[in-house]
Design an enzyme around this catalytic site. Structure first.
Site, PDB file in Angstrom:
ATOM      1  N   GLU A 423      -4.723  -6.654  -2.062  1.00  0.00           N
ATOM      2  CA  GLU A 423      -4.890  -7.086  -0.680  1.00  0.00           C
ATOM      3  C   GLU A 423      -6.228  -7.802  -0.496  1.00  0.00           C
ATOM      4  OE1 GLU A 423      -4.468  -3.292   1.091  1.00  0.00           O
ATOM      5  OE2 GLU A 423      -2.362  -3.117   0.525  1.00  0.00           O
ATOM      6  N   GLU A 454       1.640  -1.454  -1.135  1.00  0.00           N
ATOM      7  CA  GLU A 454       1.190  -0.948  -2.434  1.00  0.00           C
ATOM      8  C   GLU A 454       2.333  -0.626  -3.387  1.00  0.00           C
ATOM      9  OE1 GLU A 454      -2.380  -0.684   0.076  1.00  0.00           O
ATOM     10  OE2 GLU A 454      -0.277  -0.141   0.387  1.00  0.00           O
ATOM     11  N   HIS A 524      -9.626   7.279   3.356  1.00  0.00           N
ATOM     12  CA  HIS A 524     -10.139   6.150   2.579  1.00  0.00           C
ATOM     13  C   HIS A 524     -11.178   6.551   1.533  1.00  0.00           C
ATOM     14  CE1 HIS A 524      -8.274   3.695   5.678  1.00  0.00           C
ATOM     15  NE2 HIS A 524      -8.615   2.599   5.048  1.00  0.00           N
TER      16      HIS A 524
END
Length: 726
Positions: A423, A454, A524
């Site tokens: 990305e 993904e 994250h």
């Protein structure tokens, strides 16, 4: 009142129905091959069910009796260089492609079984029985069939799981410009799987020559397709992604053949993917020799109606009408196919006892159980290794992130097989952190910005690696995204080499960055090392300096196994020496490095925590030996270096930053204590983060992650255990 415009999809969507004229015009040799292939597959499947009924098939036996028309009708228009993969019910697809491969001139109706076809039938049966002479040496069994030479990429037990891999092969075909195509076969149960839909979108966006071949047999085990979706015409999915689609009667093999020819024309001229939906029916239950009616989810009348539409009977009837064959020819073909399977089984079975049994000498050796989980690293023979201390040449101080971009530019310049994808890797001056700086400008056809999907793009990378013509470098912007693509990462990429008996390699590099301290919160910021270290197949490297990054990335890109390269955002702006004129050296996989010698405690760490451990040891004046592990996978741990240190210090402190739940230190601590228990003066001590993942709040994030304070506390605990408190 508002005004409305009726919107229409740009994608063609057609139902193809054959006529008598089509049957009269069909090539006679093609019809012969069609009929012979289906009879050989039918006899094969019947033998598998017979053996399953005798308890000789270990595991499932997903037969495709009744569905032969879709497989053979689509395989006959293929070139040898076209590729296929499939799902758990794939004997018919595997045989349709491979029979066509071993007999490219067509199959002889009078003599349907020759030396090559007999070999193929026996070798395939041996695989399903789990025997050493099988295509995957018994590791694949019924659901994992692969023969790369014949264009079979590998079938798959995860519903929809192999679809992204097919996209990787299709990308390689598109890039090569050969006009070759890839077919990925799956059923109605897979149509609603995320990886399938993601791949449809990606294949359409990138115009890949990939056919999504849907075998709609109406049942996902016992769930009827109408229960699973509001749009039971499954080829309608093409309307959403602008993919031209065909819907055909799969019990009519000629209809499938003609639709495949049309789809081939679209793909071979570079117009992107296609969808073919064939309506078929499995005559038996999901698994084994019983009909579905025995389990109550469908009626005997329904089964009878579909059996009366048997594709073998249809083709034979049409050929008899054209006087190409007679009924005796059909009976002879049926008999010869059954004889071939009896002969194949006789070669594998011991019939001397009361019950048939598999010959003992045909099983794989027990010693083969862990072989080829990873490769033997023979690809590194003659490699140019150079640790920083031994490097001869000029250095310059460079930021870590510049070394990341620099080595990737160098490798892509030197090796046209390397493809970078992820990305935003093609924009923002090198992705979100500059790691791919300059790549899209210099190599626009090999630096690919992907959709946010993904499953699709890492799976495409896996297929690209398995295809063998390219070496993909896939970026996960954050490591937590591995959970989104967990099937592709752990079930597909990690297991492929071993599962298919060592046939082929998996030269894929997966880059990701740990961003603890950046404030991105619970979804994250994880450290993936602990999770990946539990997955057989992956190699893991974690460079802590710019110099090491260059050498370890070069090693990762040479390796024939999948390699996870972990970076840390804290290191990106750290400067260190990097050679000015040589970015081609390697640092060995599986080689740790002693950064500080000591006698009181061995500190084992990686990435940014190496530097923090060094700083704390210096500040406290502790006689600590600090080791940068660099390679973290089970096979890559440098026990020679680690063991020598432990036998000297007799104490171990493992230092990592992340959460205890997914901790890498769990594996490492267990291994250390089992290997060096007699040398330890106390249990292995550990420094790690809390149980919770890092939060957005700066205070809570700091509390969740280990840092200098926790390292200091760990060192004090070790020394206190030795009666030497600081």
């Amino acid at each position: 009142m508002p005004r409305f415009n009726t919107l229409k999809s740009e994608a063609a969507w057609r139902e193809l129905i054959t006529t008598d004229k089509d049957w009269k015009a069909a090539d006679a040799n093609m019809l012969r091959s069609l009929l012979v292939s289906m009879h050989l597959i039918r006899a094969f499947e019947e033998k598998v069910l017979e053996l399953a009924g005798q308890g000789l098939v270990h595991g499932p036996a997903h037969s495709a009796i009744g569905q032969e028309g879709g497989a053979v009708g689509s395989a006959l228009p293929m070139r040898a260089s076209d590729q296929v993969n499939g799902s758990h019910r794939a004997h018919h697809q595997f045989l349709a492609k491979t029979l066509h491969y071993v007999s490219p001139e067509g199959l002889d109706l009078a003599a349907p079984v020759n030396e090559k076809t007999q070999w193929l039938l026996q070798k395939t049966l041996a695989e399903i029985l789990g025997l050493d002479q099988g295509f995957c040496r018994g590791r694949g069994g019924s659901m994992h069939l692969r023969w790369a030479e014949a264009g079979v990429l590998g079938t798959n037990a995860i519903v929809g799981g192999g679809v992204p891999f097919a996209a990787g092969a299709a990308w390689a075909h598109r890039q090569a410009g050969t006009g070759d195509t890839t077919f990925t076969y799956f059923g109605d149960g897979a149509v609603n799987i995320g990886s399938v839909l993601e791949t449809m979108n990606l294949a359409a966006a990138w115009k890949l020559p990939l056919c999504f071949f849907i075998e709609n047999n109406r049942y996902a085990v016992s769930t009827v397709v109408d229960e699973a979706t509001a749009e039971a015409r499954l080829s309608a999915r093409g309307q959403a992604f602008n993919i031209p689609s065909w819907k055909v009667d799969g019990m009519d093999p000629l209809a499938v053949y003609l639709a495949t020819q049309e789809a081939m024309e679209v793909m071979r001229r570079g117009d992107g993917p296609t969808i073919i939906e064939v309506d078929v029916y499995r005559f038996y239950h999901q698994n084994g020799p019983m009909p579905g009616s025995a389990f109550g989810y469908r009626s005997k009348d329904e089964e009878k109606a579909w059996r009366e539409r048997d594709p073998l009977d249809l083709v034979a009837t049409k050929m008899i009408e054209r006087k190409l064959i007679d009924k005796d020819d059909v009976q002879s073909l049926r008999h010869q196919a059954q004889q071939a399977m009896d002969k194949a089984a006789a070669e594998l079975l011991d019939m001397s006892g009361k019950k048939p049994a598999i010959h003992d000498h045909l099983w794989p050796s027990r010693d083969f159980v862990d072989a080829l989980v990873r490769g033997d690293l023979s690809e590194f023979d003659g490699a140019h290794y150079a640790e920083q201390e031994q490097f001869i040449g000029k250095f310059e101080e460079r930021k870590f992130i510049d070394a990341v971009a620099g080595v990737m530019n160098r490798r892509m310049e030197q090796d046209e097989r390397i493809v970078v994808m992820g990305e935003d890797v093609h924009r923002l001056k090198g992705g979100t952190n500059g790691a791919t700086r300059g790549l899209s400008e210099r190599f626009p056809d090999r630096c690919l910005g992907t959709p946010i999907s993904e499953n699709a793009f890492v799976g495409l990378g896996g297929g690209l690696a398995m295809d063998g013509r390219y070496r993909p470098v896939v970026e996960f912007m954050y490591p937590d995204f591995m959970w989104v693509a967990a099937d592709q990462v752990f079930n597909q990429i990690a297991k492929a080499r071993h599962m298919f008996g060592g046939d082929g390699s998996m030269p894929l590099v997966l880059r990701t960055k740990i961003a603890m301290g950046s404030g991105y919160g619970s979804q994250h910021l994880m450290d993936p090392a602990g999770i990946f270290s539990t997955s057989p197949g992956w190699r893991i490297v974690a460079p802590s300096t710019p110099y090491d990054y260059v050498g370890l990335m070069n090693a990762a890109l040479l390796c024939e196994d999948p390699v996870l390269v972990i970076e840390h955002i804290d290191l990106y702006n750290v400067k260190g020496p990097v050679p000015t004129d040589d970015l081609d050296y390697l640092i060995p996989l599986g080689k740790a490095k002693v950064l500080r010698e000591g006698n009181a405690v061995t500190v084992l760490s990686y990435l940014n925590m190496v530097h923090q451990s060094l700083e704390v040891a210096e500040r406290l004046g502790v006689d600590a030996e600090v080791i940068d592990l660099r390679s973290l996978d089970r096979d890559g741990l440098d026990w020679e270096t680690i063991g020598a240190s432990i036998m000297k210090t007799n104490n171990v402190l493992i230092v990592e930053q992340g959460s205890v739940g997914t901790s890498y230190g769990t594996l490492l601590g267990d291994e250390v204590q089992r290997r060096f228990f007699d040398y330890l003066d106390q249990p292995v001590q550990r420094v790690h983060g809390g149980e919770a993942s890092p939060s957005i709040s700066k205070v809570l994030e700091h509390a969740a992650c280990a840092g200098p304070e926790e390292i200091e506390d760990g060192l004090r605990r070790v020394l206190a255990g030795q009666g030497q408190p600081l």
